[in-house]
Design a protein around this motif. Structure first.
Motif, mmCIF file in Angstrom:
data_model
loop_
_atom_site.group_PDB
_atom_site.id
_atom_site.type_symbol
_atom_site.label_atom_id
_atom_site.label_comp_id
_atom_site.label_asym_id
_atom_site.label_seq_id
_atom_site.Cartn_x
_atom_site.Cartn_y
_atom_site.Cartn_z
ATOM 1 N N LYS B 4 0.839 -1.195 0.000
ATOM 2 C CA LYS B 4 0.000 0.000 0.000
ATOM 3 C C LYS B 4 0.874 1.246 0.000
ATOM 4 C CE LYS B 4 -4.344 1.270 2.140
ATOM 5 N NZ LYS B 4 -5.294 0.906 3.205
ATOM 6 N N LYS B 5 0.443 2.266 -0.706
ATOM 7 C CA LYS B 5 1.216 3.515 -0.738
ATOM 8 C C LYS B 5 1.263 4.122 0.661
ATOM 9 C CE LYS B 5 1.347 5.196 -5.391
ATOM 10 N NZ LYS B 5 0.309 4.622 -6.282
ATOM 11 N N SER B 6 2.463 4.507 1.080
ATOM 12 C CA SER B 6 2.618 5.033 2.441
ATOM 13 C C SER B 6 1.771 6.288 2.631
ATOM 14 C CB SER B 6 4.085 5.319 2.735
ATOM 15 O OG SER B 6 4.608 6.189 1.756
ATOM 16 N N GLY B 7 1.679 7.105 1.574
ATOM 17 C CA GLY B 7 0.876 8.325 1.657
ATOM 18 C C GLY B 7 -0.574 8.032 1.997
ATOM 19 N N GLU B 8 -1.102 6.930 1.417
ATOM 20 C CA GLU B 8 -2.489 6.538 1.698
ATOM 21 C C GLU B 8 -2.675 6.171 3.167
ATOM 22 O OE1 GLU B 8 -4.121 3.417 -0.774
ATOM 23 O OE2 GLU B 8 -3.368 4.463 -2.560
#
Lengths: 124, 181
Positions: B4-8
């Motif tokens: 999963k994208k860390s930003g998400e």
């Protein structure tokens, strides 16, 4: 009899009981989960001291915070002090604007048969 | 691999964890954890810049709430892992402290009747009731003095709300919210 001197911690107050001077001081914060453990030795000391107290005893209670578990122990401590027949006074310190701490002192004053003196200080 | 994208992740986190959340924890409240939570909460309260009496009330109430969780939050033996919840939030008009823990239906009945009695009490009698309980109350086998909710009511001006939500036939989830302003 031996004096009691205990350093304060983030959850328990400092204690300074001096039999020769007739001064008993509790200062700081009293918020342990189970306060009986902490207060039992203090009650035992007072029970012993009450048998041969000084002509005048001064009790200084200077608390920043105390939890409900401690409030019961503090009451029991004061009850032990009632056994002292000589002169005794309880100085109850509270920080300015701390209505809760002042009220707590007034509550004990109403229950306990020892003169209380409410003393406002800038900071405890 | 599907990472999963860390930003998400941080976006999701910030959705429920904005600046108003001063403290949030879910899990078993052990003795050492309780100490750490209090330490963190005290620092945050200090930085909040609210009036000292409000800060002191909030800290006092937090102590009672956390100790309630510590003492009663782990009583549910059906629960595989105790999951007490504590959330402290700041708003423009005060500080809210909310707790949640599962509770057996019998214990819930007793707690509910105590809270209902406290609610029905005229406000000016809360202090009298506290004194009465202080003098006549006995320590329970878990070290409580029966004064916790009375003290919370007194210090908050009884700005309290609570709910019991059924989990299954045996248990309920008790949520409690108190506000200091």
């Amino acid at each position: 009899m031996e004096d009691i001197k205990i350093e304060g911690t983030p959850k328990t107050p400092s204690v300074d009981f001096k039999a020769v001077d007739g001064t008993l001081e509790i200062k700081g914060r009293s918020i342990p989960e189970n306060s009986i453990e902490f207060y039992k030795p203090l009650m035992d000391w007072i029970e012993h001291y009450a048998k041969t107290p000084q002509d005048k005893s001064t009790v200084n209670i200077q608390l920043e915070y105390f939890n409900t578990s401690s409030s019961k122990c503090i009451l029991d401590l004061f009850k032990k002090l009632e056994a002292i027949n000589n002169e005794i006074v309880i100085n109850w310190y509270y920080e300015e604007d701390d209505e809760d701490m002042l009220e707590a002192g007034e509550d004990y004053d109403a229950i306990i048969n020892i003169p209380f003196k409410m003393i406002e200080v800038e900071e405890i | 691999m599907n990472v999963k994208k860390s930003g998400e992740i941080f976006e999701e986190f910030s959705r429920f964890n904005d600046d108003s959340v001063m403290l949030a924890f879910r899990g078993e409240v052990s003795g050492t954890l309780l100490d750490s939570l209090l330490e963190i909460a005290e620092k945050r309260l200090h930085h909040l810049g609210c009036e000292k009496p409000t800060r002191k009330k909030a800290f006092n109430i937090l102590v009672e709430c956390l100790q309630n969780l510590f003492v009663h939050g782990n009583e549910d033996i059906l629960e595989e892992e105790p999951s007490g919840v504590i959330i402290m939030m700041a708003s423009d008009d005060g500080i809210s402290i909310a707790t949640g823990n599962s509770i057996h239906k019998n214990a819930a009945e007793m707690l509910k009747s105590r809270l209902e009695r406290l609610e029905a009490l005229p406000k000016e009698l809360i202090r009298e009731e506290y004194k009465e309980q202080l003098v006549n109350g006995k320590f329970s086998n878990v070290g409580g003095a029966g004064l916790g909710f009375l003290d919370i009511a007194r210090k908050s001006g009884r700005q309290m709300e609570y709910q019991f939500s059924p989990i299954d036939d045996e248990r309920l989830f008790f949520t409690f919210n108190v506000k200091v302003s």
